[in-house]
Design a protein around this motif. Sequence first.
Motif, mmCIF file in Angstrom:
data_model
loop_
_atom_site.group_PDB
_atom_site.id
_atom_site.type_symbol
_atom_site.label_atom_id
_atom_site.label_comp_id
_atom_site.label_asym_id
_atom_site.label_seq_id
_atom_site.Cartn_x
_atom_site.Cartn_y
_atom_site.Cartn_z
ATOM 1 N N ASN A 188 0.825 -1.211 0.000
ATOM 2 C CA ASN A 188 0.000 0.000 0.000
ATOM 3 C C ASN A 188 0.862 1.265 0.000
ATOM 4 O O ASN A 188 0.579 2.223 -0.730
ATOM 5 N N LYS A 189 1.922 1.274 0.797
ATOM 6 C CA LYS A 189 2.812 2.439 0.843
ATOM 7 C C LYS A 189 3.500 2.648 -0.506
ATOM 8 O O LYS A 189 3.613 3.780 -0.987
ATOM 9 N N SER A 190 3.955 1.565 -1.110
ATOM 10 C CA SER A 190 4.649 1.673 -2.388
ATOM 11 C C SER A 190 3.706 2.115 -3.502
ATOM 12 O O SER A 190 4.067 2.948 -4.345
ATOM 13 N N PHE A 191 2.483 1.591 -3.512
ATOM 14 C CA PHE A 191 1.500 1.970 -4.531
ATOM 15 C C PHE A 191 1.121 3.442 -4.403
ATOM 16 O O PHE A 191 0.981 4.152 -5.408
ATOM 17 N N ALA A 192 0.922 3.902 -3.164
ATOM 18 C CA ALA A 192 0.476 5.277 -2.942
ATOM 19 C C ALA A 192 1.485 6.283 -3.498
ATOM 20 O O ALA A 192 1.097 7.354 -3.993
ATOM 21 N N LYS A 193 2.751 5.958 -3.448
ATOM 22 C CA LYS A 193 3.776 6.858 -3.975
ATOM 23 C C LYS A 193 3.729 6.950 -5.498
ATOM 24 O O LYS A 193 4.254 7.899 -6.078
ATOM 25 N N ARG A 194 3.111 5.970 -6.130
ATOM 26 C CA ARG A 194 3.113 5.900 -7.595
ATOM 27 C C ARG A 194 1.741 6.104 -8.213
ATOM 28 O O ARG A 194 1.539 5.825 -9.389
ATOM 29 N N GLY A 195 0.767 6.549 -7.421
ATOM 30 C CA GLY A 195 -0.545 6.868 -7.980
ATOM 31 C C GLY A 195 -1.494 5.702 -8.079
ATOM 32 O O GLY A 195 -2.522 5.802 -8.760
ATOM 33 N N LEU A 196 -1.195 4.588 -7.393
ATOM 34 C CA LEU A 196 -2.075 3.426 -7.399
ATOM 35 C C LEU A 196 -2.715 3.263 -6.026
ATOM 36 O O LEU A 196 -2.109 3.586 -5.003
ATOM 37 N N ILE A 197 -3.941 2.737 -6.010
ATOM 38 C CA ILE A 197 -4.679 2.526 -4.760
ATOM 39 C C ILE A 197 -4.855 1.028 -4.548
ATOM 40 O O ILE A 197 -5.490 0.344 -5.363
ATOM 41 N N LEU A 198 -4.290 0.490 -3.474
ATOM 42 C CA LEU A 198 -4.444 -0.923 -3.144
ATOM 43 C C LEU A 198 -5.758 -1.110 -2.387
ATOM 44 O O LEU A 198 -5.973 -0.514 -1.333
ATOM 45 N N GLU A 199 -6.653 -1.944 -2.914
ATOM 46 C CA GLU A 199 -7.960 -2.157 -2.292
ATOM 47 C C GLU A 199 -7.977 -3.400 -1.416
ATOM 48 O O GLU A 199 -8.502 -3.390 -0.314
ATOM 49 N N GLN A 200 -7.406 -4.484 -1.907
ATOM 50 C CA GLN A 200 -7.422 -5.718 -1.134
ATOM 51 C C GLN A 200 -6.278 -6.618 -1.589
ATOM 52 O O GLN A 200 -5.863 -6.594 -2.748
ATOM 53 N N LEU A 201 -5.790 -7.409 -0.630
ATOM 54 C CA LEU A 201 -4.702 -8.342 -0.917
ATOM 55 C C LEU A 201 -5.137 -9.720 -0.448
ATOM 56 O O LEU A 201 -5.567 -9.884 0.701
ATOM 57 N N LEU A 202 -5.053 -10.711 -1.312
ATOM 58 C CA LEU A 202 -5.523 -12.054 -0.979
ATOM 59 C C LEU A 202 -4.383 -13.057 -1.119
ATOM 60 O O LEU A 202 -3.894 -13.299 -2.228
ATOM 61 N N VAL A 203 -3.954 -13.619 0.014
ATOM 62 C CA VAL A 203 -3.021 -14.750 -0.032
ATOM 63 C C VAL A 203 -3.879 -15.988 -0.269
ATOM 64 O O VAL A 203 -4.506 -16.524 0.650
ATOM 65 N N ARG A 204 -3.944 -16.426 -1.486
ATOM 66 C CA ARG A 204 -4.907 -17.442 -1.890
ATOM 67 C C ARG A 204 -4.492 -18.846 -1.468
ATOM 68 O O ARG A 204 -5.324 -19.683 -1.138
ATOM 69 N N ASN A 205 -3.199 -19.127 -1.499
ATOM 70 C CA ASN A 205 -2.733 -20.470 -1.166
ATOM 71 C C ASN A 205 -1.270 -20.418 -0.727
ATOM 72 O O ASN A 205 -0.478 -19.663 -1.300
ATOM 73 N N ILE A 206 -0.947 -21.191 0.297
ATOM 74 C CA ILE A 206 0.429 -21.345 0.756
ATOM 75 C C ILE A 206 0.762 -22.830 0.734
ATOM 76 O O ILE A 206 0.114 -23.630 1.411
ATOM 77 N N THR A 207 1.751 -23.197 -0.070
ATOM 78 C CA THR A 207 2.128 -24.597 -0.228
ATOM 79 C C THR A 207 3.457 -24.849 0.468
ATOM 80 O O THR A 207 4.452 -24.182 0.177
ATOM 81 N N LEU A 208 3.452 -25.822 1.382
ATOM 82 C CA LEU A 208 4.662 -26.175 2.118
ATOM 83 C C LEU A 208 5.403 -27.299 1.413
ATOM 84 O O LEU A 208 4.825 -28.039 0.603
ATOM 85 N N PRO A 209 6.692 -27.479 1.710
ATOM 86 C CA PRO A 209 7.443 -28.620 1.162
ATOM 87 C C PRO A 209 6.815 -29.944 1.599
ATOM 88 O O PRO A 209 6.188 -30.030 2.663
#
Length: 301
Positions: A188-209
């Motif tokens: 969100n901080k990085s996007f805001a500096k470049r004119g982008l708005i982060l609405e939502q972030l989804l970690v959809r899947n985490i696969t372990l070894p």
Amino acid sequence: MILIILGLFVFLAGFILSKQDNDGARFGTAVRIGGLGLICLGAFTSMFKTIETGQVGVKTLFGKVDEDVLYSGLHIVNPLIQITPFDTKTQNYTMSAVHDEGTKSGDDAIRVLSADGLEVTIDLSVLFKVSASEAPKILRQIGDDYLDKIVRPVARTAIRDNAVSYEAVALYSTKREEFQNKIFQTINKSFAKRGLILEQLLVRNITLPESVKRTIESKINAEQDAQKMIFVLQKEKQEAERKRVEAQGIADYQKILSTGLSDKQLQYESIKAQKEIALSANAKVIIMGNSKGAPVLINGN
């Protein structure tokens, strides 16, 4: 714009032809008139610009970006201006290990190293949109290819930078939400500096070894077996307690019988029973007296 340029070429060609003999001069004049007509037609059509719903237009004149943004609708502008459209609706950029599921085809998941040195594979979806007022800044500093230049590298870097603070199993289970929140803040901080708005972030899947998966499964099975054994032991304990209470009750009953009933009371109860039999309609033979001093009853039927 194309018609204007084409008209200029035609006009110049007619101007050159008009320098020749009489026939060439007349033909050149006609060509020049045609060129002027193309210029006028191109200027007229280029003056009207339509911006579609959910978009904004950024004006550029000879390489200089205008800070005024054109919003959706019909606009009259300088015919020499070039309009670059920007989509301001919510956009989804997905990086997934599943083929044809992500924005890029093939395996595009993010592989990171956890705090315990294990490789974890993460599928991520980034929901964002372009800030309409910041569209000129994006065009001037980044261009219209902000997906590959900003969204993708910033998201992947944020995942890797934050994953090193967590162990693999924690990422998969107890710390997953905390991990997602930290990534959101970073992006969100990085996007805001470049004119982008982060609405939502989804970690959809985490696969372990696979080795970690087997360890977790073994642990879960062991915990289930332990819970099952606790249940069996509790059941056996309850059954033992029931038998103990039952045995104590029998012992107490026998104790009462052995200490609470006298010979006279037993004789009295016997006489009462004989009396009830004697009063019944059936014929009986009663032999009085035996070795114990109690009557013996014999049914005559």
